[in-house]
Write a protein that holds these residues in place. Structure first.
Motif, PDB file in Angstrom:
ATOM      1  N   GLY A 189       0.723  -1.394   0.138  1.00  0.00           N
ATOM      2  CA  GLY A 189      -0.156   0.006   0.064  1.00  0.00           C
ATOM      3  C   GLY A 189       0.921   1.302   0.165  1.00  0.00           C
ATOM      4  O   GLY A 189       0.586   2.363  -0.699  1.00  0.00           O
ATOM      5  N   ARG A 190       1.807   1.144   0.826  1.00  0.00           N
ATOM      6  CA  ARG A 190       2.863   2.494   0.862  1.00  0.00           C
ATOM      7  C   ARG A 190       3.515   2.819  -0.638  1.00  0.00           C
ATOM      8  O   ARG A 190       3.569   3.865  -0.963  1.00  0.00           O
ATOM      9  CB  ARG A 190       3.888   2.056   1.810  1.00  0.00           C
ATOM     10  CG  ARG A 190       4.910   3.120   1.882  1.00  0.00           C
ATOM     11  CD  ARG A 190       6.319   2.672   2.021  1.00  0.00           C
ATOM     12  NE  ARG A 190       7.411   3.917   1.973  1.00  0.00           N
ATOM     13  CZ  ARG A 190       8.417   4.073   1.527  1.00  0.00           C
ATOM     14  NH1 ARG A 190       8.791   2.836   0.812  1.00  0.00           N
ATOM     15  NH2 ARG A 190       9.264   4.978   1.320  1.00  0.00           N
ATOM     16  N   GLN A 191       3.938   1.432  -1.278  1.00  0.00           N
ATOM     17  CA  GLN A 191       4.660   1.734  -2.508  1.00  0.00           C
ATOM     18  C   GLN A 191       3.525   2.157  -3.688  1.00  0.00           C
ATOM     19  O   GLN A 191       4.065   3.146  -4.314  1.00  0.00           O
ATOM     20  CB  GLN A 191       5.125   0.299  -2.916  1.00  0.00           C
ATOM     21  CG  GLN A 191       6.493   0.062  -2.343  1.00  0.00           C
ATOM     22  CD  GLN A 191       7.670   0.883  -2.562  1.00  0.00           C
ATOM     23  OE1 GLN A 191       7.655   1.531  -3.385  1.00  0.00           O
ATOM     24  NE2 GLN A 191       8.582   1.042  -1.532  1.00  0.00           N
ATOM     25  N   LEU A 192       2.477   1.735  -3.405  1.00  0.00           N
ATOM     26  CA  LEU A 192       1.279   2.235  -4.469  1.00  0.00           C
ATOM     27  C   LEU A 192       0.957   3.541  -4.301  1.00  0.00           C
ATOM     28  O   LEU A 192       0.787   4.166  -5.118  1.00  0.00           O
ATOM     29  CB  LEU A 192       0.056   1.566  -4.431  1.00  0.00           C
ATOM     30  CG  LEU A 192       0.158  -0.108  -4.818  1.00  0.00           C
ATOM     31  CD1 LEU A 192      -0.939  -1.071  -4.774  1.00  0.00           C
ATOM     32  CD2 LEU A 192       0.515   0.051  -6.069  1.00  0.00           C
ATOM     33  N   ARG A 193       0.849   3.940  -3.012  1.00  0.00           N
ATOM     34  CA  ARG A 193       0.610   5.617  -2.726  1.00  0.00           C
ATOM     35  C   ARG A 193       1.896   6.265  -3.163  1.00  0.00           C
ATOM     36  O   ARG A 193       1.615   7.554  -3.889  1.00  0.00           O
ATOM     37  CB  ARG A 193       0.543   5.757  -1.314  1.00  0.00           C
ATOM     38  CG  ARG A 193      -1.104   5.128  -0.971  1.00  0.00           C
ATOM     39  CD  ARG A 193      -1.299   5.707   0.623  1.00  0.00           C
ATOM     40  NE  ARG A 193      -0.508   5.158   1.680  1.00  0.00           N
ATOM     41  CZ  ARG A 193      -0.597   3.996   2.234  1.00  0.00           C
ATOM     42  NH1 ARG A 193      -1.413   3.194   1.942  1.00  0.00           N
ATOM     43  NH2 ARG A 193       0.425   3.587   3.104  1.00  0.00           N
ATOM     44  N   ARG A 194       3.052   5.827  -2.965  1.00  0.00           N
ATOM     45  CA  ARG A 194       4.041   6.520  -3.547  1.00  0.00           C
ATOM     46  C   ARG A 194       4.108   6.816  -4.992  1.00  0.00           C
ATOM     47  O   ARG A 194       4.348   7.713  -5.620  1.00  0.00           O
ATOM     48  CB  ARG A 194       5.439   5.720  -3.066  1.00  0.00           C
ATOM     49  CG  ARG A 194       6.623   6.345  -3.602  1.00  0.00           C
ATOM     50  CD  ARG A 194       7.701   5.603  -2.920  1.00  0.00           C
ATOM     51  NE  ARG A 194       8.892   6.039  -3.632  1.00  0.00           N
ATOM     52  CZ  ARG A 194      10.398   5.164  -3.079  1.00  0.00           C
ATOM     53  NH1 ARG A 194      10.225   4.208  -2.657  1.00  0.00           N
ATOM     54  NH2 ARG A 194      11.281   5.780  -3.498  1.00  0.00           N
ATOM     55  N   MET A 195       3.749   5.629  -5.754  1.00  0.00           N
ATOM     56  CA  MET A 195       3.728   5.981  -7.182  1.00  0.00           C
ATOM     57  C   MET A 195       2.507   6.690  -7.738  1.00  0.00           C
ATOM     58  O   MET A 195       2.948   7.558  -8.661  1.00  0.00           O
ATOM     59  CB  MET A 195       3.542   4.384  -7.607  1.00  0.00           C
ATOM     60  CG  MET A 195       4.779   3.492  -7.517  1.00  0.00           C
ATOM     61  SD  MET A 195       4.486   1.590  -8.157  1.00  0.00           S
ATOM     62  CE  MET A 195       6.010   1.038  -7.766  1.00  0.00           C
ATOM     63  N   ARG A 196       1.359   6.591  -6.773  1.00  0.00           N
ATOM     64  CA  ARG A 196       0.437   7.805  -7.267  1.00  0.00           C
ATOM     65  C   ARG A 196       0.862   9.063  -7.040  1.00  0.00           C
ATOM     66  O   ARG A 196       0.391   9.864  -8.121  1.00  0.00           O
ATOM     67  CB  ARG A 196      -0.759   7.242  -6.385  1.00  0.00           C
ATOM     68  CG  ARG A 196      -2.059   8.133  -6.769  1.00  0.00           C
ATOM     69  CD  ARG A 196      -3.261   7.952  -5.911  1.00  0.00           C
ATOM     70  NE  ARG A 196      -2.632   8.188  -4.233  1.00  0.00           N
ATOM     71  CZ  ARG A 196      -3.184   7.940  -3.302  1.00  0.00           C
ATOM     72  NH1 ARG A 196      -4.563   7.250  -3.258  1.00  0.00           N
ATOM     73  NH2 ARG A 196      -2.765   8.512  -2.193  1.00  0.00           N
ATOM     74  N   ASN A 197       1.705   9.223  -6.249  1.00  0.00           N
ATOM     75  CA  ASN A 197       2.147  10.558  -5.984  1.00  0.00           C
ATOM     76  C   ASN A 197       3.321  10.989  -7.061  1.00  0.00           C
ATOM     77  O   ASN A 197       3.651  12.319  -6.777  1.00  0.00           O
ATOM     78  CB  ASN A 197       2.479  10.998  -4.387  1.00  0.00           C
ATOM     79  CG  ASN A 197       1.340  10.901  -3.380  1.00  0.00           C
ATOM     80  OD1 ASN A 197       0.143  11.022  -3.827  1.00  0.00           O
ATOM     81  ND2 ASN A 197       1.478  10.256  -2.304  1.00  0.00           N
TER      82      ASN A 197
END
Length: 260
Positions: free
Chosen positions: A13-21
């Motif tokens: 989840g952290r990595q996906l949020r990072r990529m989204r940002n």
């Protein structure tokens, strides 16, 4: 195993949020293979023995695999960036599985890659590429592609943890551009000089590319090739198994030990 799944899910989840940002990176990684398909397909396709749509159908599986091989570069950038900023050190102090952080990064990259192949495939369909094999073979081709991406991402994670610096990772990542050039991703390996053909056919990219072309029905398996290319599905699975067996333990151990 339950702890690893829970902690790995949190890191995913952290990595996906990072990529989204960071949409700029996503846009670049999506548009580059499309640009290469259009440029190579229409420029090289007019000069090779398989012009037009035939070459673009031949090229698309190679671009898919070359993009999957870029997991080395993206995995390296993300791991090196987190290490350089001290994020890995903070994670290391938390009571979580040591494999969770690199696993979360690898799975997040796989999710983004799976979604990112859709635009390239749509453009490929628009310029003449078609799935000539069965639906089951096509599903197998996509599964093999994602497995290869997963394996290359672990290589990148290990190298990023090893370099610990985004600048060094950038310099090393530039060298990965040569890997598809030393394969059959863009041109048939049969026309290469003897020693260079051997290098190209033992490149994992060549085995996976040949497997995708065979499963999609875009090109037959070349005769007289080295074993990984002559038996592309088995060769691809063997390469992926070797890469995962080597780099997953190396990456987890490197993360767990930090600078030691």
């Amino acid at each position: 195993m339950t702890t690893l799944a829970y902690d790995g899910g949190a890191m995913l989840g952290r990595q996906l949020r990072r990529m989204r940002n960071n949409p700029g990176l996503l846009i670049l990684t999506q548009t580059m293979p499309i640009s290469m398909l259009l440029f190579f397909g229409y420029v090289f396709g007019s000069a090779l023995a398989m012009p037009g749509e035939r070459y673009r159908a031949f090229l698309l599986p190679g671009l898919l695999v070359a993009t999957a091989a870029n997991g080395i570069m993206t995995g390296m950038f993300q791991a090196a960036g987190d290490t350089h900023r001290g994020v890995m050190d903070r994670f290391r102090t938390l009571p979580m599985s040591r494999a969770a952080v690199p696993l979360g990064q690898a799975v997040a990259d796989l999710v983004v890659t799976a979604a990112g192949t859709v635009p390239l495939l749509l453009v490929g369909l628009a310029v003449g590429w078609r799935v000539e094999g069965s639906a089951l073979e096509a599903v197998g081709a996509f599964g093999l592609l994602l497995l290869f991406r997963f394996a290359t991402t672990w290589i990148g994670i290990f190298l990023g943890l090893l370099t610990r610096n985004e600048e060094a990772a950038g310099q090393l990542g530039g060298a990965t551009f040569l890997l598809p050039l030393l394969s059959n991703a863009y041109i048939p390996a049969e026309g290469l000089p003897g020693w260079l053909r051997t290098v190209a056919e033992w490149n994992p990219i060549s085995a996976v590319t040949t497997a995708l072309r065979d499963l999609f029905g875009n090109a037959p398996v070349p005769e007289g090739a080295a074993w990984p290319v002559a038996h592309p599905v088995a060769g691809s699975l063997a390469w992926c198994a070797v890469l995962l067996a080597v780099f997953v333990p190396l990456a987890v151990r490197r993360y767990a030990h930090g600078e030691r």
